[in-house]
Design an enzyme around this catalytic site. Structure first.
Site, PDB file in Angstrom:
ATOM      1  N   ARG A  18       0.918  -1.270   0.080  1.00 25.91           N
ATOM      2  CA  ARG A  18      -0.026  -0.138   0.080  1.00 25.91           C
ATOM      3  C   ARG A  18       0.813   1.247   0.013  1.00 25.91           C
ATOM      4  O   ARG A  18       2.077   1.265   0.455  1.00 25.91           O
ATOM      5  CB  ARG A  18      -0.803   0.191   1.395  1.00 25.91           C
ATOM      6  CG  ARG A  18      -2.131  -0.824   0.913  1.00 25.91           C
ATOM      7  CD  ARG A  18      -3.223  -0.795   2.263  1.00 25.91           C
ATOM      8  NE  ARG A  18      -2.378  -1.567   3.263  1.00 25.91           N
ATOM      9  CZ  ARG A  18      -1.663  -0.956   4.581  1.00 25.91           C
ATOM     10  NH1 ARG A  18      -1.805   0.519   4.540  1.00 25.91           N
ATOM     11  NH2 ARG A  18      -1.301  -1.530   5.410  1.00 25.91           N
ATOM     12  N   LYS A  78      -8.484  -2.280   1.931  1.00 30.98           N
ATOM     13  CA  LYS A  78      -7.948  -1.601   3.325  1.00 30.98           C
ATOM     14  C   LYS A  78      -8.737  -0.186   3.023  1.00 30.98           C
ATOM     15  O   LYS A  78      -9.149   0.550   4.007  1.00 30.98           O
ATOM     16  CB  LYS A  78      -6.571  -1.361   3.342  1.00 30.98           C
ATOM     17  CG  LYS A  78      -5.991  -2.529   4.109  1.00 30.98           C
ATOM     18  CD  LYS A  78      -6.354  -2.628   5.485  1.00 30.98           C
ATOM     19  CE  LYS A  78      -5.584  -3.381   6.501  1.00 30.98           C
ATOM     20  NZ  LYS A  78      -5.377  -4.691   6.113  1.00 30.98           N
ATOM     21  N   HIS A 106      -8.846  -3.764  13.555  1.00 29.50           N
ATOM     22  CA  HIS A 106      -7.889  -4.404  12.671  1.00 29.50           C
ATOM     23  C   HIS A 106      -7.348  -5.443  13.267  1.00 29.50           C
ATOM     24  O   HIS A 106      -6.436  -5.560  13.970  1.00 29.50           O
ATOM     25  CB  HIS A 106      -6.682  -3.392  12.453  1.00 29.50           C
ATOM     26  CG  HIS A 106      -5.445  -3.911  11.197  1.00 29.50           C
ATOM     27  ND1 HIS A 106      -4.281  -3.564  11.302  1.00 29.50           N
ATOM     28  CD2 HIS A 106      -5.903  -4.650  10.357  1.00 29.50           C
ATOM     29  CE1 HIS A 106      -3.790  -4.275  10.248  1.00 29.50           C
ATOM     30  NE2 HIS A 106      -4.651  -5.123   9.751  1.00 29.50           N
ATOM     31  N   SER A 158       0.707  -5.112  10.470  1.00 35.01           N
ATOM     32  CA  SER A 158       0.895  -6.115   9.315  1.00 35.01           C
ATOM     33  C   SER A 158       2.220  -6.839   9.453  1.00 35.01           C
ATOM     34  O   SER A 158       3.112  -6.406   9.990  1.00 35.01           O
ATOM     35  CB  SER A 158       1.513  -5.131   8.099  1.00 35.01           C
ATOM     36  OG  SER A 158       1.390  -6.041   7.003  1.00 35.01           O
ATOM     37  N   LYS A 201      -1.526 -12.115  12.706  1.00 36.53           N
ATOM     38  CA  LYS A 201      -3.171 -12.172  12.886  1.00 36.53           C
ATOM     39  C   LYS A 201      -3.473 -13.252  11.866  1.00 36.53           C
ATOM     40  O   LYS A 201      -4.405 -14.196  12.354  1.00 36.53           O
ATOM     41  CB  LYS A 201      -3.790 -10.813  12.150  1.00 36.53           C
ATOM     42  CG  LYS A 201      -3.350  -9.521  13.158  1.00 36.53           C
ATOM     43  CD  LYS A 201      -4.277  -8.237  12.681  1.00 36.53           C
ATOM     44  CE  LYS A 201      -3.713  -7.870  11.338  1.00 36.53           C
ATOM     45  NZ  LYS A 201      -2.330  -7.559  11.149  1.00 36.53           N
ATOM     46  N   THR A 202      -3.085 -13.277  10.950  1.00 37.33           N
ATOM     47  CA  THR A 202      -3.635 -14.342   9.780  1.00 37.33           C
ATOM     48  C   THR A 202      -3.094 -15.822  10.323  1.00 37.33           C
ATOM     49  O   THR A 202      -3.782 -16.714  10.315  1.00 37.33           O
ATOM     50  CB  THR A 202      -3.382 -14.256   8.429  1.00 37.33           C
ATOM     51  OG1 THR A 202      -3.735 -12.709   7.817  1.00 37.33           O
ATOM     52  CG2 THR A 202      -3.795 -15.224   7.329  1.00 37.33           C
ATOM     53  N   ASP A 242      -8.675 -10.563   9.571  1.00 37.28           N
ATOM     54  CA  ASP A 242      -8.027  -9.140   9.638  1.00 37.28           C
ATOM     55  C   ASP A 242      -8.938  -7.905   9.887  1.00 37.28           C
ATOM     56  O   ASP A 242      -8.543  -6.997  10.281  1.00 37.28           O
ATOM     57  CB  ASP A 242      -7.662  -8.879   8.003  1.00 37.28           C
ATOM     58  CG  ASP A 242      -6.450  -7.658   7.940  1.00 37.28           C
ATOM     59  OD1 ASP A 242      -5.548  -7.756   8.564  1.00 37.28           O
ATOM     60  OD2 ASP A 242      -6.781  -6.805   7.117  1.00 37.28           O
ATOM     61  N   ARG A 286       1.564 -12.349  -1.209  1.00 38.13           N
ATOM     62  CA  ARG A 286       0.256 -12.490  -0.729  1.00 38.13           C
ATOM     63  C   ARG A 286      -0.585 -13.716  -1.348  1.00 38.13           C
ATOM     64  O   ARG A 286      -0.515 -13.820  -2.418  1.00 38.13           O
ATOM     65  CB  ARG A 286      -0.404 -11.124  -0.911  1.00 38.13           C
ATOM     66  CG  ARG A 286       0.250 -10.167   0.347  1.00 38.13           C
ATOM     67  CD  ARG A 286      -0.222 -10.260   1.687  1.00 38.13           C
ATOM     68  NE  ARG A 286       0.406  -9.459   2.474  1.00 38.13           N
ATOM     69  CZ  ARG A 286      -0.120  -8.861   3.780  1.00 38.13           C
ATOM     70  NH1 ARG A 286      -1.012  -9.521   4.256  1.00 38.13           N
ATOM     71  NH2 ARG A 286       0.599  -8.146   4.321  1.00 38.13           N
TER      72      ARG A 286
END
Ligand SMILES: Nc1ncnc2c1ncn2[C@@H]1O[C@H](COP(=O)(O)OP(=O)(O)OP(=O)(O)O)[C@@H](O)[C@H]1O
Ligand SMILES: O=C([O-])CC(=O)C(=O)O
Ligand SMILES: [Ca+2]
Ligand SMILES: [Mn+2]
Length: 669
Positions: free
Chosen positions: A187, A332, A351, A369, A373-374, A388, A453
């Site tokens: 991003r 996002k 988030h 990031s 989390k994932t 997410d 990703r």
């Protein structure tokens, strides 16, 4: 019946007439007196190749959204009329604001061959395509052309589009679609703009530390026109009509107009996919994205500082993307919208990842990031609610998205089996490197980017909780990847500490891995997602505090980063250890452990966890250089203090006492 090249012989086999060097080939089928072996069965009901091909596909298409008001009467609407209403709605989405009227739109792939052999649609007759043709008058060349709309295509159709027309799109050996996002592989937060108008002026967080860099309404329209003109200049555009948020009462309808099959498939996977019935009554979207990412913004435009611009207009409920093809901008960008819309309804947007145990115990995983989390919410022993983006309402939690977005650098089947298996047909693999012949992906190869990703629908995780909603969280886990190696692998936090660390939003990553060892750099990103929040961080923090307090949730800080020294000396803690820690949190056993308090940060750390060497629980044990440990700890403490200064004169919620407690919950030295 024709005998082709072969000579029929008496026993039903073929022999070739080319002399003795040719061996006799037999089919094994004995058909008695037949002069020629024939296994073709009944002939097809087609007289031409085109006719044959037309038999291959049964006709179907995603049903048409019609206006909400007309929804009750939709049964009375013919399919043709329905398609026309849909195209009218898409034409309106693509309307240029200066011409005030949308383009002529036609449904279907412009390259698709018609039954009569022509490749251009029979506009005048329109039997094979739905068309919508507003009364434009030929004021410009663009009004003479049609824009083809590829509406809510299926993954298979999008694969074909990507492979045929988009350079860098390939099927990998696991069945995923490998794509390249172009020059941008992450991003671009510095290129994000938010329209500051009479409404957002007072509502949003502006100024120092805020992710909301302002732009005016007029400039937004300049960029919007540029994106719309670009999209209309193309032969075809992709349109996705989908939903956000699994909570039916707070569902948002989104339309994404894009120019690449990659973008359409990405959003197909990441947003909630409507059922045919839901699509029928879709009506007007609540929010629209114009993704013209292949086309740059004009740098002479006011407020533009690069050729990339990601523009949010909350009043118009629109987002424009110019100059970046990185698909995460859409995901996002919509999350930012939710961070604005949901708090208005007293719903907290987060988030975070989220999963649920067999007993219905829910855990949230916050983190910047790359902190896990994932990885950690995808847990074979628990139900995945989402990886997410979530909402926390008066009744519980809901996932905003319909898919997951996993980092795949160094992905291994052994450490992350569910994610590994989710990479299959339908999954988008961004910027990975693969063997040109076998098409096997090499996840360790960072030649394109480190930020490789995989985007897949949440159903690709076997124990996904569908619908993706759950009761109130019991544990709130803050993840930090501490490359300084001084945060303990796990700490139990009181409410004030949880708030302090939530507002701080710390992680430390290593800048570049190529040119030898580099100093870890600390990142502080309020609410573990400052790039996406729209209101002042204390607004979200106050809501989180209130919810955790009423629900009696426990806060934890888990370091998924370095142990045994900083980056370069120590190593990243093993995923297997982190999973054991997380297991102990979920089961409740960690709550019952013995604790001791750390100096500086004042964390409560357990002295023992089953399955983990006890010495790693207190970082000082694993550092051979104790002096360096102390210095690094003080250095990090100082960075926390400095970062928190900006929040020192903000009240958090109505409870002045909590604000004071939070200020006191940081490092003390
Ligand atoms: N101990 C650990 N715990 C969690 N993840 C680890 C650990 N060690 C290494 N990793 C790696 O760190 C990465 C964590 O990435 P993950 O996709 O979970 O990030 P994320 O928090 O979901 O970020 P984003 O918001 O960008 O999607 C994975 O590549 C994972 O394999
Ligand atoms: O948005 C992205 O590109 C990836 C992501 O989840 C994050 O950075 O938090
Ligand atoms: Ca993720
Ligand atoms: Mn994220």
């Amino acid at each position: 019946m024709s005998a082709g090249n072969g000579n029929a012989n008496g026993d039903g086999g073929f022999s070739f007439p080319k002399g003795p060097a040719m061996r006799k080939i037999t089919t094994g089928a004995k058909r008695g007196s037949e002069i020629c072996h024939d296994d073709s069965g009944p002939t097809v009901k087609a007289t031409t190749i085109d006719e044959l091909h037309s038999l291959q596909k049964k006709r179907s298409a995603p049903t048409t959204p019609i206006n909400q008001s007309g929804a009750a009467a939709f049964a009375a609407v013919s399919e043709e009329e329905r398609q026309k209403i849909q195209l009218q709605s898409i034409s309106a989405s693509l309307a240029s604001l200066t011409r005030e009227s949308g383009p002529k739109v036609v449904r279907g792939d412009p390259a698709e061959k018609k039954a009569d052999g022509s490749t251009t649609p029979a506009y005048a007759h329109g039997q094979h395509h739905s068309i919508f043709s507003p009364d434009l008058g030929a004021v410009s060349d663009s009004s003479l052309k049609f824009t083809h709309v590829l509406y809510n295509l299926s993954p298979a159709e999008l694969y074909e589009q990507a492979i045929k027309y988009e350079k860098g799109s390939f099927i990998t050996s696991n069945g995923a679609l490998a794509t390249l996002s172009g020059a941008k592989t992450g991003r671009a937060p510095r290129d994000k703009r938010v329209v500051r108008d009479a409404t957002t002026e007072g509502e949003l967080w502006w100024g120092k530390g805020s992710p909301n860099i302002e732009m005016d309404e007029h400039t937004f329209m300049v960029n919007r026109e540029r994106a719309v003109d670009y999209l209309n200049s193309l032969e075809k555009v992709f349109v996705n009509d989908q939903f956000l948020n699994w909570d039916p009462e707070n569902r948002i309808k989104v339309r994404i107009v894009s120019a690449r099959a990659y973008h359409s498939l990405f959003m197909h996977n990441m947003c909630i996919r409507p059922t045919p019935e839901e699509l029928e009554s879709f009506g007007t979207p609540d929010f629209t994205i114009y993704n013209a990412g292949q086309f740059p913004c004009n740098r002479y435009t006011h407020y533009m500082t690069s050729s990339t611009s990601v523009d949010l207009n909350l009043s118009r409920r629109e987002m424009v993307i110019l100059g970046t093809q990185y698909a995460g901008e859409m995901k996002k960008g919509l999350f930012s919208v939710m961070h604005y819309l949901m708090p208005k309804r007293r719903i907290l947007s987060l988030h975070s990842g989220c999963n649920m145990g067999k007993e219905g115990d829910v855990a949230l995983f916050f983190g910047l990031s790359g902190t896990g989390k994932t990885t950690l919410s995808t847990d074979h022993n628990r139900y995945l609610i989402g990886d997410d983006e979530h909402c926390w309402t008066e009744t519980g939690v809901s996932n905003i998205e319909g898919g997951c977005y996993a980092k795949c650098v160094d992905l291994s089947r052994e450490k992350e089996p569910d994610i590994w298996n989710a990479i299959k047909f339908g999954t988008v693999l961004e910027n990975v490197v693969f063997d040109e012949h076998t098409r096997e992906v090499d996840y360790s190869d960072k030649s394109v980017t480190e930020n490789t990703r995989a985007a897949y629908p949440i159903e690709f995780i076997p124990n996904a909780k569908i619908p993706c909603v759950g009761p109130h969280p019991k544990n709130v886990i803050l993840l930090a990847c501490d490359a300084f190696g001084v945060l303990p692998p796990v700490s139990k936090l009181n409410l004030a500490q949880t708030m302090y660390h939530f507002i701080s939003g710390y992680t430390a990553l290593v800048a570049g891995t190529e040119d030898g060892i580099k100093e870890p750099t600390a990142t502080f990103s309020a609410c573990f997602g400052a790039a996406f929040i729209m209101l002042h961080p204390t607004k979200y923090a106050a809501m989180l505090a209130e919810k955790m307090k009423t629900q009696g949730a426990t806060g934890w800080l888990v370091n998924t980063g370095w142990a045994g020294g900083s980056y370069g000396v120590g190593n990243r803690i093993k995923v297997a250890y982190t999973r054991k820690i997380i297991d102990a949190i979920h089961s409740g056993s960690l709550l019952k452990a013995n604790y001791k308090k750390t100096e500086i940060f004042g964390f409560e750390i357990p002295t023992e966890i089953e399955g983990i060497p006890s010495e790693i629980l207190d970082p000082i044990n694993s550092w051979s250089d104790k002096k360096a440990h102390k210095e690094t700890l003080l250095k990090l403490g100082g960075l926390f203090k400095k970062n928190f200064e900006t929040f020192a004169n903000h009240k958090i919620g109505v409870d002045g006492k909590l604000t004071e407690e939070i200020l006191a919950a940081g490092p003390i030295f």
